[in-house]
Enzyme design. Structure first.
Site, PDB file in Angstrom:
ATOM      1  N   VAL A  21     -54.014  30.017  -0.411  1.00 56.43           N
ATOM      2  CA  VAL A  21     -55.071  30.177   0.593  1.00 56.43           C
ATOM      3  C   VAL A  21     -55.198  31.641   1.001  1.00 56.43           C
ATOM      4  O   VAL A  21     -56.295  32.160   1.187  1.00 56.43           O
ATOM      5  CB  VAL A  21     -54.759  29.299   1.831  1.00 56.43           C
ATOM      6  N   VAL A  69     -53.207  10.340  -0.745  1.00 56.33           N
ATOM      7  CA  VAL A  69     -53.849   9.956  -2.010  1.00 56.33           C
ATOM      8  C   VAL A  69     -55.183  10.678  -2.194  1.00 56.33           C
ATOM      9  O   VAL A  69     -56.011  10.283  -3.015  1.00 56.33           O
ATOM     10  CB  VAL A  69     -54.034   8.420  -2.088  1.00 56.33           C
ATOM     11  N   HIS A  93     -52.867  27.445   5.105  1.00 61.32           N
ATOM     12  CA  HIS A  93     -52.897  26.006   4.878  1.00 61.32           C
ATOM     13  C   HIS A  93     -54.331  25.518   4.971  1.00 61.32           C
ATOM     14  O   HIS A  93     -55.157  26.087   5.679  1.00 61.32           O
ATOM     15  CB  HIS A  93     -51.990  25.243   5.857  1.00 61.32           C
ATOM     16  N   THR A  94     -54.613  24.478   4.207  1.00 63.00           N
ATOM     17  CA  THR A  94     -55.965  23.938   4.116  1.00 63.00           C
ATOM     18  C   THR A  94     -56.036  22.595   4.825  1.00 63.00           C
ATOM     19  O   THR A  94     -55.174  21.741   4.638  1.00 63.00           O
ATOM     20  CB  THR A  94     -56.375  23.766   2.642  1.00 63.00           C
ATOM     21  N   ASP A 152     -46.948  25.177   0.800  1.00 61.15           N
ATOM     22  CA  ASP A 152     -48.194  24.612   0.262  1.00 61.15           C
ATOM     23  C   ASP A 152     -48.078  23.114   0.002  1.00 61.15           C
ATOM     24  O   ASP A 152     -48.756  22.575  -0.874  1.00 61.15           O
ATOM     25  CB  ASP A 152     -48.611  25.334  -1.032  1.00 61.15           C
TER      26      ASP A 152
END
EC number: 6.3.4.4
Length: 429
Positions: A298, A413, A41-42, A13
């Protein structure tokens, strides 16, 4: 062009999907070398969030050919559900290919996964229940069914019969479950044959030919270093090798063809499921990181355990994988924290360990030794260079880089693809 491998440097993750998506427009092939639909996974593209499980994140890169490699275990039902879900949202999945040598997850693997976890009780590993472990067990025991077997009904039946002879004994006599019929499983697999056939390739040949032609191949590892069955926090690990060496085996690309090994690491640490976690937080700060970072699985929706950055783990991960670069993610989640601890070593029964303890017992006894860094309150999501960061955020990043022993070439970021500070080019530098 040589190949590039992306590896999670913690317990999963870390944001590997974002890294793959960022590089996807510049590579020709993206291959998933290990795992199955147990590692979600996103990826955020154009403000839209996509949650992927079995498919490589490169499926969302229009110029790349996504490949499920020979080291994966494939649940065909889950595969086509995921494809259909993406296509319903307008994504093009027509380039997807699957290795003929990848193994298949059968319905009985999922049954065994779930009943075994229940049987283990307090000693359960905390699997996703997707049947991944049992599928890999069959692979090693030479009882596995491969993608190519779906196209030969005779071989398929022989393999299912051989596997169920053992599985039914276990299900009926140990777990008090009904036995599973051979015809049920054979029919299940054959029902996917027609749709699967156009996707299947000799992935080793295709990928090595692409490299010979100067194409760029990105290997997108699933899970992470400390879930590796050899190098992770055994037995609280996955059933494959999601390290750089495993990417070579799971894709059929020789190690001498890999030019970059990129570790993906969060600016803090998370873990799902059971197992040791030296910097884990059990207070309100842990809840804050969980909420602010959206730390929920997820695949399962399970809350992730959260803790501070562990430089001991980072150094060890770099050693195991031969990292050339680190891609740090979720720096923005730490915004607003007054003082940020970083684990620089462990105290194991009164003895300082600057490196990973050798034994499982020692690691279970490890207590973090922290150094503290001043936090920042400024919004950093618009930063695109190190100089754009507040002084304290920049100092934190540079300190982590020094402690981790590998250069930080990119810093996330924010969740979007473009919310990234690129310090060194991850392909050509």
């Amino acid at each position: 062009m040589p190949a590039i491998v992306i590896v999670g440097a913690q317990w999963g993750d870390e944001g590997k999907g974002k890294a793959t998506d960022l590089l996807g427009g510049r590579v020709d092939y993206v291959v998933k070398p290990n795992g199955g639909n147990n590692a979600g996974h996103t990826v955020v593209v154009g403000g839209e969030k996509y949650e992927l499980k079995l498919l490589p994140a490169g499926i969302l890169s229009p110029n790349a050919v996504p490949i499920i490699g020979n080291g994966c275990v494939v649940n065909l039902e889950a595969l086509f559900q995921e494809i259909d879900g993406l296509e319903a949202r307008g994504a093009d999945t027509s380039k997807l290919r699957v290795s003929a040598n990848a193994h298949l997850v059968a319905p009985y693997h999922q049954v065994l996964d779930k009943v075994t976890e229940r049987f283990l009780g307090s000693r359960a590993i905390g699997t996703t229940g997707r049947g991944i472990g049992p599928a890999y067990m069959d692979k090693v025991a030479r009882l596995g069914i491969r993608v190519q077997d779906v196209f030969d009904a005779s071989i398929l039946r022989q393999k299912v019969e051989g596997s169920l002879r053992q599985k039914n004994e276990l299900l009926v006599k140990v777990y008090n479950r009904r036995d599973i019929e051979v015809d049920e499983i054979v029919d299940y697999f054959l029902s996917f044959a027609e749709r699967l056939r156009p996707l299947v390739i000799d992935s080793t040949y295709v990928l090595n030919t692409a490299l010979d032609e100067g194409k760029v191949v990105l290997m997108e590892g699933g899970q992470a270093t400390f879930l590796d069955v050899d190098h992770g926090t055994y037995p609280f690990v996955t059933s494959s090798n999601p390290t750089a060496g495993g990417a070579s085996v799971g894709s059929g690309i020789g190690p001498t063809r890999i030019s970059r090994s990129i570790g993906i690491i969060k600016a803090y640490t998370t873990r799902v499921g059971a197992g040791p976690f030296p910097t884990e937080l059990f207070d309100e700060m842990g809840m804050y990181l969980q909420k602010t970072g959206g730390e929920f699985g997820v695949n399962t929706g399970r809350p992730r355990r959260c803790g501070w950055y562990d430089a001991v783990l980072a150094r060890h991960a770099s050693r195991v994988n031969g990292f050339t670069d680190y891609f740090v993610t979720k720096l923005d989640v730490l915004t607003g924290i007054e003082q940020i601890p970083v684990c620089v070593a462990y105290d194991v029964d009164g003895v300082r360990h600057d490196e990973m303890p050798m034994t499982q017992t020692e690691f279970h006894h490890a207590k973090p030794i922290f150094e503290y860094f001043e936090g920042w309150t400024e919004d950093i999501t618009g930063a695109r260079t190190l100089e754009d960061l507040p002084e304290n955020a920049k100092n934190y990043v540079l300190a982590l880089e020094k402690l981790s022993g590998t250069r930080f070439s990119a810093i996330g970021v924010g969740p979007d693809r473009d919310q990234t500070i690129v310090v060194n080019d991850l392909i050509n530098d």
